[in-house]
Design an enzyme around this catalytic site. Sequence first.
Site, short mmCIF file in Angstrom:
data_model
loop_
_atom_site.label_atom_id
_atom_site.label_comp_id
_atom_site.label_asym_id
_atom_site.label_seq_id
_atom_site.Cartn_x
_atom_site.Cartn_y
_atom_site.Cartn_z
CB CYS A 537 -0.92 -0.03 1.21
SG CYS A 537 -1.70 1.55 1.59
CB CYS A 540 0.67 1.55 4.27
SG CYS A 540 -1.04 0.97 4.16
#
Length: 627
Positions: A537, A540
Amino acid sequence: MKIKVLILCFLLLDVFSVLADDEATKTDDEPEEGEDIADDAEEEEPAVFSLNEKNFDDAIASNEMVLVEFFAPWCGHCKSLAPEYEKAAKRLKNNDPPVVLAAVDATVESDLAQKYDVSGYPTLKWFKKGQQFDYDGPRHEDGIVQYMQERADPKWKPPPEAVVTLTKDNFHDVVDKEELILVEFYAPWCGHCKRLAPEYERAAQDLQKNDPPIILAKVDATVETELAKEYGVEGYPTLKMFRKGKAMEYKGERNQFGIVEYMKTHQGPGSKEMKTLKELKNFMSEDDVTVVGFFNSEEDEVYKTYQESCDEIREDYKFAHTFDEASRNHYKVNAGSVVVFNAERFYTKYEPKWHILSEKSPSVKDLQAFYEKHQLPLVGHMTRSQESKRWTKRPLCVIYFTVDWSIDHRDATNAWRLRFADIAKEYPDITFAVADEEDYNGHLKDFQLDDSGEELAIGCFDSKGKRYAMEPMEEYEADDFKEFLDKFQKGAIKPVVKSQPVVKQKGPVKVVVGKNFEEIVLDKKKDVLIELYAPWCGHCKNLEPKYKELAKKVKKEKNLVIAKLDATANDVPTEYVAEGFPTIYFAPANNKDKPIKYESGNREPEDFISFMKQHASAAFKSDKDEL
């Protein structure tokens, strides 16, 4: 002899002279035989410009029309698009006005990707005089060229917004009069709302053309707080479907085509009329539940209530009604009856073939509760297509084997199912299902039963989502299955937990895995902020340095833990489910069963600290020091 030699010498000199002349007349462009002309030729400049964080803004500002592809080098769709995109770029650079085609490696330029809400590859966006638009055109050379030429035309203007904006002043005037309308409650800062916005607008444009049209609307819930409270809006975006002013939950997908399909499905009556017994029998589902209302006419007292009960849950069941007397007589029911039919293939001697509602004047809720109560046979077949709407009740025990309803194998499949029914009848508090082992290989891995090699695998889910696996049996024994079920009901079996290995803690952020989630996150002596992330991600990765900085800033708070968990590789309790990445929860020491989801779009350390102070079980040490 000397004369002959001299003549030969003159002849040779003449030949060499001719060869020398030929060599002298050669141009620099004529290669020697076998010479590789590509070595000296300059490679043609690519027509697609490469953009990065340093030159992106300048490129957008200095060009009237720019189409930008955000790609990932490993993405198959991106690789397929690349040659078409390059050919389109060559043609469009000579357009009047010129159109620039550019590309951004989103795996490298992650900040740019986050800025423009890139969540998949390739994502294409185009800019006209700096104004951003989502590209929703074809992905081949001619289509790209035509799409961009149309929008480069000075006369082109973006279509008027199809989504209707609602406020407290016009909400009920619009919503109450519409047969069917979808309303999005959003927050301007919400990332999920921003990603939904272009899909929602395109769906609205499509549904404007529907016959009759269906309106899509939106409400800024941060401004219209009273409306948000009235309709129980607790997160963003929240979508509510209204039928003549009555709110219903939207259960469809959140993309253009999913929204369009879902809303079309909900247009018109939820139940279909069957005019003959043959038509009704053909309508019955062979592998799922069917609900049928038997009435004298549309004036029947229960008919209107029945139709209303179908409206908001029409995607959950197949609904039909009939005014045909022959159909009522065939199933031996009276007019005004509502009947739930389970698929005939799932019938066992321990249950009725169909269920008849006994109440004479049922309410909408009575009817819906009746459907839910009888939606499953004693032992049914859990499939991927029905799992989310039919197999949500817990505890649930599933028997995995080769489930095959084809003519050659249906008898063997049903024989196994009936053997399980003999046991299932003794455990009314447990839902039972069979499932095909190939369809549910992921389940078997989670149960750690994928390598058993046995004909059957049995696993159960409890009410909190924990998994319990039965030891594989070399041969099926009913008594062994019963013993397992008894222990499962008593809580005498340890759950199977998907988990990475527990690691030695380093750094300010604690690394949590499935095995130590309870020990760290559910510790009732500590407040815990837990980030659920995915290794791939981009958002993230962008958060990681800020999250570490946060942990350093609050390291003196002994009552507080800053933690993270890879949600793709570890189990978490159902209260802590990841709803996209990253998902962040705050679990106060005094309320571990109801963690508070962090939903602000701001992810600076100070934002997290303010949020935690608001919900912490004890005051921060830094606040006490200031006092």
